[in-house]
Design a protein around this motif. Structure first.
Motif, PDB file in Angstrom:
ATOM      1  N   UNK A  18       0.838  -1.205   0.000  1.00 24.45           N
ATOM      2  CA  UNK A  18       0.000   0.000   0.000  1.00 24.45           C
ATOM      3  C   UNK A  18       0.871   1.252   0.000  1.00 24.45           C
ATOM      4  N   UNK A  19       1.950   1.249   0.767  1.00 23.64           N
ATOM      5  CA  UNK A  19       2.866   2.399   0.782  1.00 23.64           C
ATOM      6  C   UNK A  19       3.516   2.569  -0.592  1.00 23.64           C
ATOM      7  N   UNK A  20       3.925   1.473  -1.211  1.00 27.42           N
ATOM      8  CA  UNK A  20       4.522   1.519  -2.548  1.00 27.42           C
ATOM      9  C   UNK A  20       3.543   2.122  -3.550  1.00 27.42           C
ATOM     10  N   UNK A  21       2.317   1.604  -3.602  1.00 25.51           N
ATOM     11  CA  UNK A  21       1.346   2.095  -4.583  1.00 25.51           C
ATOM     12  C   UNK A  21       0.858   3.507  -4.250  1.00 25.51           C
ATOM     13  N   UNK A  22       0.761   3.870  -2.985  1.00 19.76           N
ATOM     14  CA  UNK A  22       0.382   5.244  -2.621  1.00 19.76           C
ATOM     15  C   UNK A  22       1.398   6.229  -3.187  1.00 19.76           C
ATOM     16  N   UNK A  23       2.673   5.894  -3.058  1.00 24.74           N
ATOM     17  CA  UNK A  23       3.729   6.757  -3.595  1.00 24.74           C
ATOM     18  C   UNK A  23       3.699   6.757  -5.124  1.00 24.74           C
ATOM     19  N   UNK A  24       3.569   5.575  -5.724  1.00 24.65           N
ATOM     20  CA  UNK A  24       3.586   5.454  -7.177  1.00 24.65           C
ATOM     21  C   UNK A  24       2.398   6.163  -7.824  1.00 24.65           C
ATOM     22  N   UNK A  26       0.381   8.431  -6.302  1.00 21.84           N
ATOM     23  CA  UNK A  26       0.153   9.777  -5.779  1.00 21.84           C
ATOM     24  C   UNK A  26      -1.191   9.926  -5.088  1.00 21.84           C
ATOM     25  N   UNK A  27      -1.636   8.873  -4.415  1.00 26.12           N
ATOM     26  CA  UNK A  27      -2.914   8.922  -3.700  1.00 26.12           C
ATOM     27  C   UNK A  27      -2.916   7.900  -2.578  1.00 26.12           C
ATOM     28  N   UNK A  28      -3.706   8.192  -1.572  1.00 26.85           N
ATOM     29  CA  UNK A  28      -3.841   7.278  -0.440  1.00 26.85           C
ATOM     30  C   UNK A  28      -4.875   6.198  -0.777  1.00 26.85           C
ATOM     31  N   UNK A  29      -4.767   5.052  -0.120  1.00 23.05           N
ATOM     32  CA  UNK A  29      -5.790   4.034  -0.349  1.00 23.05           C
ATOM     33  C   UNK A  29      -7.143   4.487   0.201  1.00 23.05           C
ATOM     34  N   UNK A  30      -8.224   4.006  -0.434  1.00 24.01           N
ATOM     35  CA  UNK A  30      -9.571   4.287   0.066  1.00 24.01           C
ATOM     36  C   UNK A  30      -9.804   3.583   1.391  1.00 24.01           C
ATOM     37  N   UNK A  31      -9.252   2.399   1.505  1.00 21.01           N
ATOM     38  CA  UNK A  31      -9.331   1.654   2.755  1.00 21.01           C
ATOM     39  C   UNK A  31      -8.050   0.865   2.928  1.00 21.01           C
ATOM     40  N   UNK A  32      -7.736   0.583   4.180  1.00 18.24           N
ATOM     41  CA  UNK A  32      -6.515  -0.137   4.469  1.00 18.24           C
ATOM     42  C   UNK A  32      -6.674  -0.873   5.792  1.00 18.24           C
ATOM     43  N   UNK A  38      -7.163  -0.873  -0.646  1.00 14.90           N
ATOM     44  CA  UNK A  38      -7.925  -0.628  -1.866  1.00 14.90           C
ATOM     45  C   UNK A  38      -7.654   0.781  -2.378  1.00 14.90           C
ATOM     46  N   UNK A  39      -7.317   0.870  -3.670  1.00 15.90           N
ATOM     47  CA  UNK A  39      -7.094   2.153  -4.342  1.00 15.90           C
ATOM     48  C   UNK A  39      -8.137   2.332  -5.436  1.00 15.90           C
ATOM     49  N   UNK A  40      -8.555   3.580  -5.655  1.00 16.63           N
ATOM     50  CA  UNK A  40      -9.417   3.931  -6.786  1.00 16.63           C
ATOM     51  C   UNK A  40      -8.579   4.729  -7.773  1.00 16.63           C
ATOM     52  N   UNK A  41      -8.607   4.323  -9.033  1.00 15.87           N
ATOM     53  CA  UNK A  41      -7.859   5.017 -10.075  1.00 15.87           C
ATOM     54  C   UNK A  41      -8.791   5.929 -10.858  1.00 15.87           C
ATOM     55  N   UNK A  42      -8.221   6.934 -11.518  1.00 15.40           N
ATOM     56  CA  UNK A  42      -9.021   7.887 -12.281  1.00 15.40           C
ATOM     57  C   UNK A  42      -9.845   7.216 -13.375  1.00 15.40           C
TER      58      UNK A  42
END
Length: 123
Positions: A18-24, A26-32, A38-42
């Motif tokens: 989650x930390x890797x993808x948040x940085x990659x 540029x957004x925080x996960x919706x839930x963790x 869980x991430x939501x993409x544009x």
């Protein structure tokens, strides 16, 4: 037919992924939680990171058999993102190259999942 809008990756450590993808991204996960993020993409796609130790039913994933593909505007954008990800220390499986479909490179996430960046060949 139902619409596919969620990709799940089985990961060793959801917190680290989650930390890797948040940085990659540029957004925080919706839930963790300790076992899932869980991430939501544009684009509308959602990306779930589920602990490979707790997924039910248990799965025997073969890492590297799936790619997340990220389309960018043009060839210079491929090269710019390559330089950015290289400077962040992402392992690179394939440096930028022109293939039949366009220009592309492949990096790896902490669990070895392939991250392809590409721009279609000009028409």
């Amino acid at each position: 037919m139902p619409d596919c809008n969620l990709v799940l990756l089985y990961v060793d450590r959801p917190d680290a992924s989650a930390a890797f993808y948040a940085d990659l991204l540029g957004r925080a996960p919706l839930e963790s939680s300790p076992t899932f993020a869980l991430f939501a993409l544009d684009s509308g796609l959602r990306l779930g990171l589920w602990s490979r130790h707790t997924v039910e039913p248990a799965a025997q994933p073969a890492f590297g058999g799936v790619e997340l593909a990220f389309a960018v505007a043009d060839y210079p954008a491929v090269d710019a993102l390559y330089a950015d990800w290289l400077s962040r220390g992402l392992p690179i499986a394939q440096a930028p190259v022109e293939l039949d479909f366009g220009r592309s490179f492949v990096a790896l996430d902490p669990d070895g999942h392939r991250l392809r960046v590409f721009s279609p060949a000009p028409e």
